[in-house]
Design an enzyme around this catalytic site. Structure first.
Site, mmCIF file in Angstrom:
data_model
loop_
_atom_site.group_PDB
_atom_site.id
_atom_site.type_symbol
_atom_site.label_atom_id
_atom_site.label_comp_id
_atom_site.label_asym_id
_atom_site.label_seq_id
_atom_site.Cartn_x
_atom_site.Cartn_y
_atom_site.Cartn_z
ATOM 1 N N CYS A 91 30.013 48.431 33.385
ATOM 2 C CA CYS A 91 30.026 47.630 34.601
ATOM 3 C C CYS A 91 29.379 46.265 34.421
ATOM 4 O O CYS A 91 29.323 45.464 35.355
ATOM 5 C CB CYS A 91 29.361 48.415 35.719
ATOM 6 S SG CYS A 91 30.144 50.035 35.885
ATOM 7 N N HIS A 134 23.873 43.671 41.949
ATOM 8 C CA HIS A 134 24.740 44.712 41.394
ATOM 9 C C HIS A 134 25.037 45.715 42.506
ATOM 10 O O HIS A 134 26.166 46.109 42.694
ATOM 11 C CB HIS A 134 24.068 45.375 40.187
ATOM 12 C CG HIS A 134 24.937 46.372 39.511
ATOM 13 N ND1 HIS A 134 26.170 46.040 39.002
ATOM 14 C CD2 HIS A 134 24.770 47.702 39.272
ATOM 15 C CE1 HIS A 134 26.725 47.133 38.475
ATOM 16 N NE2 HIS A 134 25.908 48.137 38.624
ATOM 17 N N PHE A 170 26.605 51.607 32.637
ATOM 18 C CA PHE A 170 26.312 52.842 31.919
ATOM 19 C C PHE A 170 25.969 52.507 30.466
ATOM 20 O O PHE A 170 26.530 51.587 29.876
ATOM 21 C CB PHE A 170 27.538 53.774 31.929
ATOM 22 C CG PHE A 170 27.690 54.601 33.188
ATOM 23 C CD1 PHE A 170 26.821 54.476 34.260
ATOM 24 C CD2 PHE A 170 28.730 55.523 33.302
ATOM 25 C CE1 PHE A 170 26.971 55.242 35.406
ATOM 26 C CE2 PHE A 170 28.893 56.293 34.443
ATOM 27 C CZ PHE A 170 28.014 56.159 35.493
ATOM 28 N N LYS A 176 30.084 44.553 46.867
ATOM 29 C CA LYS A 176 30.680 45.875 46.614
ATOM 30 C C LYS A 176 30.814 46.657 47.919
ATOM 31 O O LYS A 176 31.585 47.610 47.997
ATOM 32 C CB LYS A 176 29.841 46.669 45.607
ATOM 33 C CG LYS A 176 29.922 46.098 44.184
ATOM 34 C CD LYS A 176 29.221 46.974 43.177
ATOM 35 C CE LYS A 176 29.302 46.403 41.772
ATOM 36 N NZ LYS A 176 28.332 45.314 41.523
ATOM 37 N N GLU A 201 17.022 48.060 41.494
ATOM 38 C CA GLU A 201 17.370 46.639 41.368
ATOM 39 C C GLU A 201 16.519 45.815 42.333
ATOM 40 O O GLU A 201 15.968 44.775 41.953
ATOM 41 C CB GLU A 201 18.856 46.415 41.669
ATOM 42 C CG GLU A 201 19.251 44.935 41.549
ATOM 43 C CD GLU A 201 20.715 44.679 41.879
ATOM 44 O OE1 GLU A 201 21.356 45.555 42.489
ATOM 45 O OE2 GLU A 201 21.196 43.585 41.540
ATOM 46 N N HIS A 232 33.399 49.060 43.800
ATOM 47 C CA HIS A 232 32.862 48.710 42.487
ATOM 48 C C HIS A 232 34.025 48.510 41.509
ATOM 49 O O HIS A 232 34.698 49.476 41.141
ATOM 50 C CB HIS A 232 31.944 49.844 42.016
ATOM 51 C CG HIS A 232 31.138 49.510 40.802
ATOM 52 N ND1 HIS A 232 31.309 48.335 40.097
ATOM 53 C CD2 HIS A 232 30.131 50.193 40.185
ATOM 54 C CE1 HIS A 232 30.463 48.322 39.076
ATOM 55 N NE2 HIS A 232 29.745 49.427 39.111
#
Lengths: 77, 419
Positions: free
Chosen positions: B169, B310, B407, B342, B321, B347
């Site tokens: 991502c 994010h 990830f 998002k 975050e 996403h």
């Protein structure tokens, strides 16, 4: 639908060309913009559509629309 | 080092097939989430996602506009989205007719997080049911992640660096950051940079579902499902699409009178070195990524007006975050706005960082920041932070920070400012 009509339809759909451009004399590579992998894909589509088996050495000799129609007509069950 | 600016934009999102439509809908607080139409997902972990809409939809995507019929048949949708977004960007920059000399110095850095998952899935079934002789001869190069860069370079004759990032991502942000460095380091003068994704298929939904990453609790109203920072958030909503920018060396852009959207000032990268899916419990990777980007930018923290987070709407990630942002910014956060788009488009995985960078650029262009939808009850840690709930907000926006985390514990941050 005749073999020629069915072949024309498959070629038009796979190569993104007008059906009117798919004449019997048209060469897949020189006239219809196909590359060698497109031909592999076309041969697969013909095998599926007509229930025939087209071995690699035979496929190599199919360079025009007419070649394809003739081969299919001669080998179809 | 040479300065790098953005001179073209391209978007394919669940809220529009171009930049202006997507942005207008983002600002209007619309949601792209709905029940999945691509396949029957009734029995899956979740049955909703943010799909790019079909051509007959009000803001649907017409693949035929920029992608040859034959290529559409051969490649996975993420490549089609990428080619289209790249086409939009190069058209917007006015660079479709570069000379051969210019094209030798123009390249591509367009990646993806996952690549051609739908095609891998469907051709695997062909292999299983019909045998190896029925697998498409275009299977490999129609699924490979670097084939957006490959296709785009062939289409526009771009002979410079040909690169494709794969960092889950964080892909979109890394793609832009890496490409900007290639220009700064004099490897190229022009780069098409961004990311694309299209993994809304049975194995994609099942895989992320099994990883316990997806939102599952909003089948009745999917538009409420993506709710970053809200106490009721329960995972991310899968999106798809692409974002591509044209990056250009500043003097060259100025000399040709190009429209200059923004300058890429800072780029930060880090690794969590902690866990494959869970973020570091102290957000240390996110912190260091932002810190590096800020340091490179030469801006002070107080100069950042907008942070595109994010913020995926997962219980753990959003909090960490926010904690990292607080730790880095301190009181400088009092004058900044931070939101997660998002909440509207889901996403986009490998496309997210690029799409969101474009939203940051448009926020600077229009002096308005996009909202965080569904933020009805902010979690405790949000107190005092302007997360732009529900509605877009007009405000000064001269410099922006964009975060992307993936990830594997891979983090990227970009700082951009108006020129």
């Amino acid at each position: 639908m005749s073999t020629a009509d069915r072949v024309t339809k498959i070629v038009s759909e796979h190569l993104g060309v007008q059906e009117s451009d798919v004449t019997p004399e048209a060469s897949f590579i020189d006239d219809l913009g196909a590359d060698s992998l497109d031909i592999v894909e076309l041969v697969m589509a013909f095998e599926e559509e007509f229930g025939v088996e087209i071995p690699d050495d035979a496929a190599e000799k199919i360079t025009t629309v007419k070649d394809a129609i003739t081969y299919i007509d001669e080998h179809q069950g | 080092m040479r300065r790098v600016v953005v001179t073209g934009l391209g978007l394919v999102t669940p809220l529009g097939a171009d930049v202006e439509t997507s942005w207008k809908n983002i600002i209007a607080a619309k949601s792209g989430a709905a029940t999945i139409t691509r396949f029957d997902a009734t029995d899956f972990h979740t049955n909703y996602a943010c799909e790019v809409k079909a051509p007959d939809h009000e803001y649907g995507f017409d693949a035929g506009k920029r992608v040859d019929h034959k290529i559409q048949r051969q490649v996975d949708p993420f490549i089609v989205f990428g080619i289209d977004a790249a086409g939009q960007a190069i058209e917007d920059a006015g660079l479709t007719d570069m000379t051969e000399e210019e094209r030798l110095r123009a390249g591509c850095s367009i990646g993806s997080g996952i690549g051609g998952l739908p095609g891998i899935e469907s051709e695997s079934l062909v292999l299983e049911h019909k045998g190896p002789k029925r697998v498409s001869p275009h299977f490999v190069h129609g699924r490979l992640i670097n084939l957006i860069s490959g296709q785009v370079s062939i289409k526009y004759g771009l002979m410079g660096p040909n690169h494709a990032v794969v960092t889950a991502c964080s892909t979109g942000a890394h793609s832009i950051g890496d490409a900007a460095r290639m220009i700064a380091m004099d490897d190229a003068d022009v780069m098409l940079a961004g990311g694309a994704e299209s993994a809304i298929c049975p194995i994609g939904i099942a895989g992320f579902g099994q990883a316990r990453a997806l939102s599952t609790g909003f089948r009745d109203d999917p538009t409420r499902a993506s709710r970053p920072y809200d106490v009721d958030r329960d995972g991310f909503v899968m999106g798809e699409g692409a974002g591509v920018v044209v990056l250009e060396e500043y003097e060259r852009a100025k000399a040709r009178g190009a429209k200059i959207y923004a300058e890429v000032l800072g780029y930060g990268l880090s690794g969590d070195a902690y866990h494959v899916t869970a973020p570091h419990p102290e957000g240390s990777g996110a912190f260091r990524s932002m810190q590096m980007a800020m340091k490179k930018s030469g801006l002070t923290l107080a100069e950042i007006d907008y942070i595109n987070a994010h913020g995926t709407s997962t219980p753990l990630g959003d909090e960490l975050e926010l904690g990292a942002v607080r730790k880095l910014f301190g009181s400088a956060l009092d004058t900044a706005s931070m939101s997660s788009t998002k909440s509207a488009i889901g996403h986009l995985l490998g496309g997210a960082g690029a799409v969101e960078s474009i939203f940051c650029i448009l926020a600077m262009r229009d002096q308005i920041v996009p909202p965080t939808l569904n933020l009805d009850n902010p979690s405790e840690n949000c107190a005092g932070v302007d997360l732009v709930p529900h509605k877009a907000k007009e405000r000064k926006v001269k410099a922006v920070l964009n975060n992307s985390f993936g990830f594997g514990g891979t983090n990227a941050s970009l700082v951009m400012a108006a020129v």
